[in-house]
Enzyme design. Structure first.
Site, PDB file in Angstrom:
ATOM      1  N   GLN A 102       0.765  -1.211   0.025  1.00 17.12           N
ATOM      2  CA  GLN A 102       0.062  -0.063   0.020  1.00 17.12           C
ATOM      3  C   GLN A 102       0.672   1.333  -0.161  1.00 17.12           C
ATOM      4  O   GLN A 102       0.530   2.001  -0.812  1.00 17.12           O
ATOM      5  CB  GLN A 102      -1.006   0.064   1.525  1.00 17.12           C
ATOM      6  CG  GLN A 102      -1.832   1.218   1.112  1.00 17.12           C
ATOM      7  CD  GLN A 102      -2.844   1.051  -0.052  1.00 17.12           C
ATOM      8  OE1 GLN A 102      -3.316  -0.073  -0.157  1.00 17.12           O
ATOM      9  NE2 GLN A 102      -2.966   2.052  -0.905  1.00 17.12           N
TER      10      GLN A 102
ATOM     11  N   HIS B 269       2.401   3.229  -3.136  1.00 15.53           N
ATOM     12  CA  HIS B 269       1.533   3.605  -4.059  1.00 15.53           C
ATOM     13  C   HIS B 269       1.999   5.192  -4.229  1.00 15.53           C
ATOM     14  O   HIS B 269       2.004   5.617  -5.447  1.00 15.53           O
ATOM     15  CB  HIS B 269       0.062   3.650  -3.614  1.00 15.53           C
ATOM     16  CG  HIS B 269      -0.668   2.395  -4.377  1.00 15.53           C
ATOM     17  ND1 HIS B 269      -0.896   2.409  -5.984  1.00 15.53           N
ATOM     18  CD2 HIS B 269      -1.204   1.332  -3.907  1.00 15.53           C
ATOM     19  CE1 HIS B 269      -1.414   1.247  -6.098  1.00 15.53           C
ATOM     20  NE2 HIS B 269      -1.746   0.557  -4.927  1.00 15.53           N
TER      21      HIS B 269
ATOM     22  N   GLU C 221     -10.462   1.734   2.391  1.00 11.60           N
ATOM     23  CA  GLU C 221     -10.634   1.180   1.037  1.00 11.60           C
ATOM     24  C   GLU C 221     -10.320  -0.293   0.927  1.00 11.60           C
ATOM     25  O   GLU C 221     -11.225  -0.956   0.365  1.00 11.60           O
ATOM     26  CB  GLU C 221      -9.748   1.871   0.019  1.00 11.60           C
ATOM     27  CG  GLU C 221      -9.773   1.783  -1.459  1.00 11.60           C
ATOM     28  CD  GLU C 221      -8.316   2.257  -1.968  1.00 11.60           C
ATOM     29  OE1 GLU C 221      -7.520   2.736  -1.428  1.00 11.60           O
ATOM     30  OE2 GLU C 221      -8.640   2.227  -3.062  1.00 11.60           O
ATOM     31  N   HIS C 222      -9.220  -0.871   1.320  1.00 15.98           N
ATOM     32  CA  HIS C 222      -9.118  -2.217   1.553  1.00 15.98           C
ATOM     33  C   HIS C 222      -8.861  -2.607   2.997  1.00 15.98           C
ATOM     34  O   HIS C 222      -8.075  -1.813   3.712  1.00 15.98           O
ATOM     35  CB  HIS C 222      -7.645  -2.282   0.770  1.00 15.98           C
ATOM     36  CG  HIS C 222      -7.401  -1.921  -0.502  1.00 15.98           C
ATOM     37  ND1 HIS C 222      -6.896  -0.661  -0.784  1.00 15.98           N
ATOM     38  CD2 HIS C 222      -7.747  -2.300  -1.650  1.00 15.98           C
ATOM     39  CE1 HIS C 222      -6.940  -0.505  -2.111  1.00 15.98           C
ATOM     40  NE2 HIS C 222      -7.497  -1.508  -2.543  1.00 15.98           N
TER      41      HIS C 222
ATOM     42  N   ASP D   7      -6.005  -6.358  -6.535  1.00 15.26           N
ATOM     43  CA  ASP D   7      -5.496  -5.442  -7.199  1.00 15.26           C
ATOM     44  C   ASP D   7      -5.435  -5.596  -8.693  1.00 15.26           C
ATOM     45  O   ASP D   7      -5.645  -4.969  -9.681  1.00 15.26           O
ATOM     46  CB  ASP D   7      -4.190  -4.815  -6.793  1.00 15.26           C
ATOM     47  CG  ASP D   7      -4.306  -4.069  -5.428  1.00 15.26           C
ATOM     48  OD1 ASP D   7      -5.445  -3.854  -4.896  1.00 15.26           O
ATOM     49  OD2 ASP D   7      -3.169  -3.906  -4.770  1.00 15.26           O
TER      50      ASP D   7
ATOM     51  N   HIS E 186     -53.320  15.258 -10.183  1.00 15.96           N
ATOM     52  CA  HIS E 186     -52.803  13.846  -9.794  1.00 15.96           C
ATOM     53  C   HIS E 186     -53.850  13.078  -9.766  1.00 15.96           C
ATOM     54  O   HIS E 186     -54.028  11.919 -10.195  1.00 15.96           O
ATOM     55  CB  HIS E 186     -51.797  13.608  -8.671  1.00 15.96           C
ATOM     56  CG  HIS E 186     -50.415  14.144  -8.755  1.00 15.96           C
ATOM     57  ND1 HIS E 186     -50.061  15.528  -9.283  1.00 15.96           N
ATOM     58  CD2 HIS E 186     -49.343  13.381  -9.057  1.00 15.96           C
ATOM     59  CE1 HIS E 186     -49.074  15.531  -9.439  1.00 15.96           C
ATOM     60  NE2 HIS E 186     -48.215  14.476  -9.390  1.00 15.96           N
TER      61      HIS E 186
END
Lengths: 430, 430
Positions: free
Chosen positions: B259, B262, B326-327, B360, B419
């Site tokens: 991670q 990145h 996220e993960h 991934d 209506h």
């Protein structure tokens, strides 16, 4: 009277102009909304009480009503009205219940298992408009899927009436939904309160619901400012009716007017293969509009609407797909032959006996739908709007043998050696 | 070395601080992005060529590559690499194919039929980042669900390399996806081109894909400015690992580093029931980080990361749900006992042999996931992201008898007589 255009005579540019809606009518009020949001953020409940006094002309001691108040208010409506709300609740519940499905595990390679599981969004905020029209139906349309999804906290905001209360219909819907508190907050201040939280109003993860231009603008601002999300962007309501010579002009006119009475910025579009029908619908519009209590609003909306004469149902559908209507009604004996051609629409009403108002209230489908052409990329509200689908995976030793070298090669070609190593270090131990 | 906190000693406010991500790191570049968007809107391809020259240092004769170029580029990669991309493609296809389901018709009352049908979003734009890392995997993650959904037009933009071309891996993925053109446009200008269209780049209905801060900012601006929608707001990537004494510290460290490599703004969080494990992971981090080509980036990200010592897996999961990663990787023999407690996460990796990097690239799940706490209300990209679900209804004479008076009562209590009339006028003819 609707202006009439002939589709064959319209250039692509002219059609583009016709299907265009005003995408940001609210920019002028931007500064006001920003300042309301800042005020609620910094002063909390105090700001909410000040806005109730200013905009709703009511001095609130506390900014919410609890169970006892709600039950008392609900008891003031007639049994027939209670029964109608119950049936609407049941139908909406029945249809939306089908939307939550357990998914199966997929083994993409031997030993590599992948699946999705739904989880409710924990805290949701529902905005129920008050003001000129009170909309208990909106509370059902948002509250039912929130309940089915299993949201832990459902925060409901609606502007107080002059009495400092809410109306009995909304109260009865709260009881049906087993929601025991409602916050007496309207407008942009309600959106801000749910986005940031105040001393009494809880912060939520996602905000739902229609509203006036202040509410809409506030939702769009907080979506950019915070990590609170919103159901969808909103614009004025709209209908597109496709009708051929088999349609009943009185029904078509009634459907166009049901849309037009929403607001002066509503749009009602008729696309027809029959010039005669268009003429008859225009006559019916003249006749029926005078009978409506909201005829001024409806007339203003019709002035903003139009009819298109087209050659056949297929070209009618082409125009409809370019327009991407919130509501699409197909009044033709041949409706079954063209439903597969529908590409862009929020909700579709098929045949001569399926008026939009059925779906607005009671058939079971949701009435919170994408407007302004957003039907090209958004769905209406459903249980899906109240959940997340989380992906899961679990890999066995065999699975890692299978997939390991693929991951190593791909990580290497992307230059991410840490990614590669997370596999290699495990493979070495197998 | 990760900073270590003891969960029991953290106040709610301290936890809130820890789980907070920078929600708008890009505000500073706002003016630049606005001006790029305006420029592309007014000058089209000319602006795209000027930006390619300025940002990508390449003079483009035409702003796209077609089939022949793509095939030539794809032929330059090795058979092993082609095979790895094919397996990833197949697994992603297999998992995502299960997501498109036909739904049944529900008869909410006798004669009142309601159902949903999926329709593809017609024109979608996929942004594939280039620059420091080239990401063919992202093209697969977006292109496969777009194909399964049946999107009619798939527009792909990616910044040109210095050669004025794209790399062979991306080219090979285009072939797997049967996409015959790629636009050589990067950054905010690519988002603007797809949102407004240029002489050559088609306008789309929805834009997908990760990117640098300029791309992210441009997506957020066009979401507010146009009726083009976006997949989700994006922030720096992140992982949260829950590990107990059964975890292998080398695996945990490898996952945190995968991670961290990145970007310097990535975050890697370890939540563990074992103080000893945390110590060992820190030792492993020191050992492994030095072996990475991207060690400077990874070290910067680790400085921005932390570990939490917790009492048991249940409280570990509480922290994780507040963080909404996220993960989420659960490295424990007891993973099965806590998956039901997961409320907020993008994608979850279970057990000791399921590294994030499998997902991934190649296991089949999508890697385009909600960051920055958006996992509280957003799902990752799936086939759902490329379709709309349109509701349909059809009412028979019996159905209208059943539902008619309910609609009339509800329309009347909301003060919408148009209506009501749309039902009454039909009921009178039954």
């Amino acid at each position: 009277m609707l202006k009439v255009y002939n589709q064959e005579e319209l250039s692509p540019a002219a059609i583009e102009q016709l299907v265009l809606r005003n995408t940001d009518p609210n920019n002028a009020i931007s500064d006001t909304v920003y300042s309301i949001i800042e005020d609620v953020k910094s002063s909390g409940d105090k700001a909410l009480r000040a806005y109730a006094s200013k905009f709703d002309q009511v001095d609130l001691e506390q900014v919410y009503l609890d169970k006892d108040d709600i039950e008392e208010l609900a008891s003031t409506i007639s049994r027939d009205q209670q029964r109608a709300l119950e049936i609407a609740f049941q139908n909406i519940h029945r249809f939306h219940s089908t939307q939550l499905k357990r998914e199966r595990v997929t083994e993409t390679m031997p030993g590599v298992k992948c699946w999705r599981e739904a989880r409710p969004i924990e805290r949701v905020g529902l905005y129920i408009p008050g003001g000129s029209a009170v909309l208990p139906s909106t509370l059902l349309m948002l509250g039912v899927p929130a309940r089915i999804a299993g949201c832990k906290e459902i925060v409901v905001c609606s502007p107080p009436q002059k009495s400092g209360k809410i109306n009995g219909f909304v109260a009865y819907c709260l009881i049906l939904l087993k929601i025991e508190r409602i916050y007496l907050v309207g407008g942009a201040q309600a959106v801000a309160a749910m986005a940031f939280g105040t001393e009494t109003v809880p912060k939520v993860d996602k905000i739902f619901g229609p509203g006036n231009q202040f509410v809409t603008k506030a939702k769009s601002i907080i979506q950019g400012q915070t990590n609170v999300s919103i159901d969808m962007p909103a614009g004025p309501s709209e209908v597109l009716v496709i009708a051929d010579e088999t349609a009943n002009p009185a029904y078509v006119a009634a459907d166009l007017l049901a849309q037009a009475e929403h607001g002066p910025d509503s749009q009602a579009v008729l696309v027809s293969t029959s010039a005669e029908l268009i003429t008859e619908v225009n006559l019916e519009l003249n006749k029926q509009v005078g009978l409506l209590p909201r005829q001024e609003i409806a007339s203003a909306a019709l002035a903003n609407s139009y009819a298109i004469l087209t050659t056949d149902l297929r070209t009618a559908m082409e125009f409809s797909n370019q327009y991407a209507p919130e509501h699409l009604i197909i009044e033709s004996d041949a409706w079954q032959s063209i439903t597969s051609l529908i590409l862009n629409a929020g909700s579709v009403f098929l045949g001569h006996l399926t008026p939009e108002s059925a779906g607005d209230y009671a058939s079971g489908t949701n009435h919170t739908l994408p407007t302004s052409g957003y039907a090209k990329s958004y769905s209406g509200v459903s249980v899906d709007s109240f959940i997340k689908k989380i992906t899961f995976q679990q890999i066995s030793p065999e699975g890692l043998q299978q997939i390991g070298s693929v991951v190593e090669i791909l990580a290497e070609l992307e230059g991410l050696h840490g990614h590669k190593n997370a596999v290699s270090i495990r493979k070495a131990d197998l």
